[in-house]
Design an enzyme around this catalytic site. Sequence first.
Site, short mmCIF file in Angstrom:
data_model
loop_
_atom_site.label_atom_id
_atom_site.label_comp_id
_atom_site.label_asym_id
_atom_site.label_seq_id
_atom_site.Cartn_x
_atom_site.Cartn_y
_atom_site.Cartn_z
N HIS A 19 -22.70 -83.58 -17.19
CA HIS A 19 -21.51 -82.71 -17.28
C HIS A 19 -20.35 -83.49 -17.89
O HIS A 19 -19.65 -83.02 -18.78
CB HIS A 19 -21.08 -82.21 -15.90
CG HIS A 19 -22.03 -81.23 -15.26
ND1 HIS A 19 -22.46 -81.34 -13.97
CD2 HIS A 19 -22.60 -80.11 -15.76
CE1 HIS A 19 -23.26 -80.32 -13.68
NE2 HIS A 19 -23.37 -79.56 -14.75
N LYS A 43 -24.27 -68.15 -2.87
CA LYS A 43 -24.97 -69.43 -2.78
C LYS A 43 -24.37 -70.30 -1.69
O LYS A 43 -23.17 -70.24 -1.44
CB LYS A 43 -24.87 -70.17 -4.12
CG LYS A 43 -25.97 -69.80 -5.08
CD LYS A 43 -25.94 -70.79 -6.23
CE LYS A 43 -26.98 -70.45 -7.29
NZ LYS A 43 -26.82 -71.31 -8.47
N ARG A 92 -29.89 -79.46 -22.84
CA ARG A 92 -30.49 -80.79 -22.69
C ARG A 92 -31.85 -80.88 -23.37
O ARG A 92 -32.21 -81.89 -23.94
CB ARG A 92 -30.67 -81.13 -21.19
CG ARG A 92 -29.39 -81.30 -20.44
CD ARG A 92 -29.59 -81.18 -18.97
NE ARG A 92 -30.05 -79.85 -18.62
CZ ARG A 92 -30.10 -79.35 -17.41
NH1 ARG A 92 -29.75 -80.09 -16.39
NH2 ARG A 92 -30.50 -78.12 -17.19
N SER A 130 -27.82 -80.96 -11.66
CA SER A 130 -27.25 -80.96 -10.31
C SER A 130 -28.34 -80.67 -9.28
O SER A 130 -28.37 -81.25 -8.20
CB SER A 130 -26.16 -79.89 -10.19
OG SER A 130 -25.11 -80.16 -11.05
O1 PNS Z 1 -24.08 -74.49 -14.07
P1 PNS Z 1 -24.80 -73.17 -14.13
O2 PNS Z 1 -25.14 -72.74 -12.73
O3 PNS Z 1 -25.98 -73.20 -15.04
O4 PNS Z 1 -23.75 -72.09 -14.71
C1 PNS Z 1 -24.10 -70.75 -14.86
C2 PNS Z 1 -22.83 -69.89 -15.10
C3 PNS Z 1 -21.82 -70.10 -13.99
C4 PNS Z 1 -22.23 -70.27 -16.42
C5 PNS Z 1 -23.29 -68.40 -15.16
O5 PNS Z 1 -24.09 -68.11 -14.05
C6 PNS Z 1 -22.12 -67.42 -15.20
O6 PNS Z 1 -21.43 -67.33 -16.18
N1 PNS Z 1 -21.90 -66.69 -14.07
C7 PNS Z 1 -20.80 -65.78 -13.94
C8 PNS Z 1 -21.28 -64.34 -13.88
C9 PNS Z 1 -21.62 -63.82 -15.26
O7 PNS Z 1 -20.78 -63.71 -16.13
N2 PNS Z 1 -22.91 -63.54 -15.46
C10 PNS Z 1 -23.43 -63.06 -16.72
C11 PNS Z 1 -24.06 -64.18 -17.51
S1 PNS Z 1 -24.95 -63.53 -18.85
#
Ligand code: PNS
Length: 180
Positions: A19, A43, A92, A130
């Site tokens: 990150h 979560k 990645r 993570s």
């Molecule tokens: O670090 P992560 O858990 O891979 O991040 C995922 C994240 C937070 C970027 C994604 O889950 C997100 O944007 N969630 C917010 C809800 C949303 O907009 N969902 C639609 C995504 S297509």
Amino acid sequence: MNKGRAVYPGSFDPPTNGHLDLIQRGSKIFEELVVAILRNPEKTPMFSVAERREMLQELTADLSNVRIDTFDGLMVEYAKSIDAMCVLRGIRAISDYEYELQMALMNRKIEPTLETVFMMPADKYSYVSSRLVREVAQVGGPVKGLVPEAVEQKVRAKLDPAYKLEANLVEVPRRRKKKA
Ligand code: PNS
């Protein structure tokens, strides 16, 4: 819309060296990078949103064009609310691509003006996530080199309260001297 502003959304539970590498790269490309932590009530995280925010703030203290924020609900709505034009996400390995592509295309469907930019962290972090950091730490494995040192201490303290005392991460109330 602010063309120089990008949002780097994620869970950051905990923030890893991958990150941080991406934040450093992103901060060189965008005028302003907003690292946005998702507040997800569904979560049960290892670190609270406040703890993650504090860690990210510490880790990026030397990057003057990076700020840390939190959001809930739709990411594209949040990006719009802060007037960002781009979403930064890390890829990645090929295995990340499918999910990231799906997410980027869904986000574009909801908000066509928001662009997603993918960047690659340094290859030495290509296996770091993570989730794996939490998994390894939870069974007592070493996470040195996978997360910044300050995060490593916090992970160990979270899982082993005795370490917290040993590393002086808690203040022990001092006994008052008895009056003679
Ligand atoms: O670090 P992560 O858990 O891979 O991040 C995922 C994240 C937070 C970027 C994604 O889950 C997100 O944007 N969630 C917010 C809800 C949303 O907009 N969902 C639609 C995504 S297509």
